[in-house]
Design a protein around this motif. Structure first.
Motif, PDB file in Angstrom:
ATOM      1  N   VAL A 178       0.859  -1.182   0.000  1.00  0.00           N
ATOM      2  CA  VAL A 178       0.000   0.000   0.000  1.00  0.00           C
ATOM      3  C   VAL A 178       0.893   1.228   0.000  1.00  0.00           C
ATOM      4  O   VAL A 178       1.894   1.277   0.696  1.00  0.00           O
ATOM      5  N   THR A 198       1.123   5.246   0.825  1.00  0.00           N
ATOM      6  CA  THR A 198       0.426   6.176   1.709  1.00  0.00           C
ATOM      7  C   THR A 198       1.074   7.546   1.672  1.00  0.00           C
ATOM      8  O   THR A 198       2.188   7.710   1.169  1.00  0.00           O
ATOM      9  N   ASN A 237      -4.690   6.817   2.445  1.00  0.00           N
ATOM     10  CA  ASN A 237      -4.510   5.403   2.801  1.00  0.00           C
ATOM     11  C   ASN A 237      -4.019   5.144   4.224  1.00  0.00           C
ATOM     12  O   ASN A 237      -3.668   4.026   4.560  1.00  0.00           O
ATOM     13  N   LYS A 249      -6.492   3.112   5.964  1.00  0.00           N
ATOM     14  CA  LYS A 249      -6.561   1.827   5.265  1.00  0.00           C
ATOM     15  C   LYS A 249      -5.480   0.852   5.741  1.00  0.00           C
ATOM     16  O   LYS A 249      -5.759  -0.301   6.045  1.00  0.00           O
ATOM     17  N   MET A 265      -1.955   3.243  -5.914  1.00  0.00           N
ATOM     18  CA  MET A 265      -2.607   4.538  -6.011  1.00  0.00           C
ATOM     19  C   MET A 265      -3.125   4.796  -7.403  1.00  0.00           C
ATOM     20  O   MET A 265      -2.397   4.765  -8.365  1.00  0.00           O
TER      21      MET A 265
END
Lengths: 682, 207
Positions: free
Chosen positions: B152, B154, B161, B164, B207
């Motif tokens: 992920v 961020t 995020n 998340k 993203m």
């Protein structure tokens, strides 16, 4: 009869009424007889009672004396205990003060740096006072207290309060101790855990929930959370932890570098001389830390330091030494490593304590009674030898013995004749000496190195003994005979000692030599003075005892000194030997005997000189008399006296010499031939 | 420990932020905790945070341990990692070095936890500074796939995020705790485990 009565009366089944009824049945006479018997029994019993009282009285006195001694000791003991108690409280106050000082010292770091190692150790000592079961923590060398404070332990999951603790940050680890509620005395905490700073993870818990001022200590598999009272206190803790960890890391790094350098040097040295290659090999062993840690993890070994503490506190020295030996035996097989070194240091610290304790046992202090005697000392000595401290043990043991000898001698009271006192003195001294010798051989078997120390000690003791001896014997203006007797006594004891292999007679002789010479000279001068004095008034008259009975009595009297004067009797009550000659003969024989008693091979010449000189003095007197015009008509008498002195008396002296197994001096022999010369000159 | 009273929700998930120094572990944590972005950089020693969150309708506690990227001592790092149940392994997309370092962190975590199914998220932070990007999405995704974990990206600054990653990790932890292997690993604080088939998906979110 009365015995029978007594038996009847003292029977457990005796009933007075029955007895009286039986008696009264026999009529008046029997009753009267019984009455007198009972009287007799009464008297006897009274007597026996008296005797018993006397017998028990002496026992009672003895017991009372014992009790009074015991009382004295108890009193001393209680005094010592109260002393110790006050000492303890003093120490506690001290440690509390230093406790505060440490926390203040934390702020000024420079102060701390200047603190000598010893002081830090003492600072740690207060931990022992306050925290139960932390002695192993305090023992590690170089450990110091950096910071401490009260904390509340929280559950790491739920953040619920668990208990109050006190944390001690040391320079290499963190110790947590739980608070003991409702506890009297100095122990306020119980040891919970010690965490090495190396692996300790510290987590600052942010004040997100209801719990404020928390921080966590993670040390797998444990994780603990603690809470301080104030944010400032928490900051201090986190900073102190961080700081100490950094310092420790730095120290470790330096140590490692030093070790690396050392290894390099050793490697180079090993390369330079292949014979020393195993040196560097032994160094690689150091890295096997995990191995020796395993080795050291035996339960009994881990508890060994504390067990030792306990034994020392209980004064169970044998147990402690057993344990030390067991530990050392075990550790010799152990691979060498830093953990072992540390552990050994811990044991060695204990051994030092133990040695101190044992030495203290042997220490002579004025308030300590010597009642324990040699056997008590042997116990401590044996343990000290087992600890490999034979030299110290030897020294202390002998010092202890010196004190005992001194004490015993002081117990002697100087009363009555010198000889008597010297007899006691010699008895005490030499028996102590031989006791010590025997004890020494028992206590130090096989430690031949210590024996020379013993010999030196014996000589020193002899010196101090001789100084007392001299003071009593030579300075008291005692007669030569007394002195001779005393010296003879001492020599006899010395000879006894030589039977156990300790010959100190020559030392005694050497120490006494000058004094003996002096006293002999003095006596000689006195004797010659006496001879001259008597010679001055000598008119050479035979002794007139007036009656035969008196004469016989005198002859018998003289006979006890060993002279037979019967050949010199004339006219029944006259003796051809003058008073002066008799006197001289007595004196010279005593003198000769004294000289022979004091005889030693070094003095052989001088003693011969002395006795010859004295004898000569008398002979000179005779010669003078023979030449004197006034005494011309007494010539026969004078010659008779001369014959008596030079033959009878000289013979007597000669037998004395043979009795003492000393060769008869040539000079005296020459003198004995003098008589013929005198006779010839007539 | 049994004395403790449970005043708070019983379920606590322990999350550990790992990664090199200066990649934004603390920034992510603070953003998640307090919805604020701290611009000033101050190296963290080790901070822990706790927060109640509602995860899929259930109230749980999240316990975040924000570790020091600069911690030198492996032994101490081990102690931190042992206490965790899930890991956010953070790097900065504008710093290749920090991405490389994730490999070491991963290895260390696996060594300590001894289970390769331990809840774990690879996090590429500072995506707001994409113009200085040094680590490509492909590169990072590839590594995540190798590890069978999610990747992920961020931004602690924009809060992109952030929730998340935390919530995803909490779900993984929740699930993991239900598996026998996970229960075992976590209850014993993990020294032994078996390679149990794991349901953790490897859905990659870019993203």
């Amino acid at each position: 009869m009365t015995d029978g009565l007594a038996r009847i009366l003292s029977k457990p089944t005796y009933e007075s009424e029955q007895f009286v009824a039986k008696l009264s049945a026999n009529g008046e006479d029997a009753l009267l007889e019984m009455k007198s018997k009972i009287h007799m029994l009464n008297d006897e019993t009274a007597q026996a009672l008296k005797k018993n009282v006397f017998k028990n009285y002496s026992q009672f006195i003895e017991t009372a004396r014992e009790i009074s001694i015991l009382e004295g000791e108890m009193y001393q003991l209680s005094h010592m205990l109260s002393d110790q108690k006050s000492e303890m409280t003093k120490m506690m106050e001290l440690s509390l003060v230093s406790d505060r000082a440490i926390i203040q010292g934390l702020k000024g770091e420079e102060e701390e740096k200047t603190n000598p190692e010893e002081e830090n150790r003492r600072n740690l000592a207060f931990l022992l006072e306050k925290v139960e079961g932390c002695s192993s923590v305090v023992d590690a060398p170089g450990r110091q207290l950096v910071h401490d404070g009260d904390l509340v332990e929280l559950d790491a999951e739920t953040h619920a309060q668990i208990q109050r603790v006190h944390a001690f940050l040391l320079n290499d680890s963190l110790m947590i101790a739980t608070w003991i509620p409702h506890r009297r005395g100095p122990m306020r905490y119980r040891f919970q855990g010690l965490y090495e700073l190396d692996g300790l993870a510290v987590v600052n818990v942010r004040d997100t929930g209801p719990v404020k001022n928390g921080f966590k200590i993670l040390n797998f598999p444990e994780s603990h959370m603690y809470q301080t009272d104030t944010a400032k206190a928490k900051r201090q803790w986190l900073d102190a932890l961080e700081d100490t960890k950094k310092k420790k890391a730095l120290r470790d790094k330096q140590k490692k570098e030093a070790a690396m350098r050392l290894a390099e040097q050793q490697l180079q040295a090993a390369l330079a001389s292949p014979g020393e290659a195993d040196l560097s090999k032994s160094f690689t062993d150091d890295k096997e830390e995990s191995v020796d840690r395993d080795y050291l993890s035996a339960d009994w070994l881990q508890e060994l330091p504390e067990d030792l503490d306990m034994y020392i506190a209980q004064r169970n020295f044998e147990g402690a030494v057993d344990l030390v030996e067991k530990g050392y035996d075990y550790l010799t097989d152990c691979p060498k490593g830093p953990a072992l070194k540390e552990f050994k240091a811990r044991i060695e610290h204990r051994v030092k304590q133990l040695t101190d304790g044992l030495m203290n046992e042997l220490q002579v202090s004025p308030e300590r009674s010597l009642r324990g005697g040699p056997r008590a000392a042997r116990r401590a000595v044996t343990q000290l030898i087992r600890l490999g401290k034979s030299a110290q043990a030897c020294e202390l043991f002998l010092r202890n013995r010196s004190a005992i000898i001194k004490y015993n001698i002081r117990q002697l009271k100087f009363e009555g004749a010198t000889t008597l006192y010297i007899r006691c003195l010699c008895g005490v001294f030499y028996s102590s000496l031989s006791d010590t010798a025997k004890e020494f051989i028992k206590a130090f078997p096989g430690h031949y190195g210590c024996y020379s120390a013993f010999v030196i000690w014996a000589k020193q003791e002899l010196q101090s003994f001789v100084s007392i001896f001299k003071r009593q014997v030579f300075e008291s203006k005692a007669s030569l005979s007394t002195i001779a007797d005393c010296v003879l006594l001492a020599r006899g004891h010395c000879q006894e000692l030589s039977t156990i292999g300790l010959d100190i007679e020559f030392c005694l002789d050497a120490l006494l030599d000058i004094s003996i010479q002096n006293v002999i000279e003095e006596t000689k001068d006195q004797l010659i003075e006496g001879i001259k004095y008597r010679a001055h008034d000598d008119v050479w008259r035979p002794m007139n005892h007036l009656t035969q009975a008196d004469c016989d009595k005198y002859i018998a009297d003289v006979a006890t000194t060993g002279y037979d004067l019967t050949p010199y009797i004339f006219d029944k009550c006259f003796i051809a030997i003058t008073m002066n000659s008799i006197q001289f003969s007595k004196v010279i024989v005593t003198f000769a005997e004294d000289l022979l008693k004091l005889h030693s091979s070094e003095q052989e010449d001088s003693s011969a000189d002395v006795i010859t000189t004295v004898f000569k003095a008398q002979i000179t007197h005779i010669e003078h008399s023979l030449q004197s015009e006034q005494l011309k008509k007494e010539h026969v008498l004078i010659l008779k006296n001369a014959q008596f002195l030079l033959e009878v008396v000289m013979d007597k002296i000669k037998t004395l010499y043979t009795k003492y197994n000393v060769p008869f001096p040539v000079k005296l022999q020459h003198l004995s031939s003098h008589y013929r010369k005198l006779k010839a000159s007539k | 420990m049994s004395k403790a009273k449970t005043q708070q929700p019983a379920v606590i998930h322990k999350v550990i932020m790992v990664g090199s120094g200066g990649v934004g572990k603390s920034a992510l944590t603070l953003q998640f905790m307090y919805d604020e972005f701290v611009e000033d950089y101050e190296p963290t020693k080790a901070d822990s945070y706790r927060k109640k969150v509602v995860l899929d309708g259930e109230e749980v506690q999240i316990d975040i341990l924000d570790t020091a990227g600069q911690e030198d001592y492996a032994a101490i790092r081990d102690n931190y990692f042992r206490s965790g149940e899930g890991f956010l392994c953070v790097f900065s997309i504008k710093e290749q070095e920090s991405f490389q370092a994730t490999q070491d962190f991963r290895e260390q975590i696996l060594r300590v936890k001894n289970d390769e199914n331990i809840p774990f998220l690879l996090v590429g932070n500072m995506v707001d500074l994409a113009d200085q990007r040094q680590v490509s999405v492909e590169e990072a995704t590839k590594r995540a796939q190798e590890w069978k974990v999610s990747y992920v990206e961020t931004s602690a600054k924009t809060r992109a995020n952030v929730d998340k990653v935390f919530y995803d990790l909490l779900r993984y932890i929740g699930k993991y705790k239900l598996t026998p292997a996970g229960r075992k690993a976590l209850s014993q604080n993990a020294t032994n485990s078996s390679n149990h088939p794991e349901t953790t998906g490897c859905s990659c979110v870019a993203m």
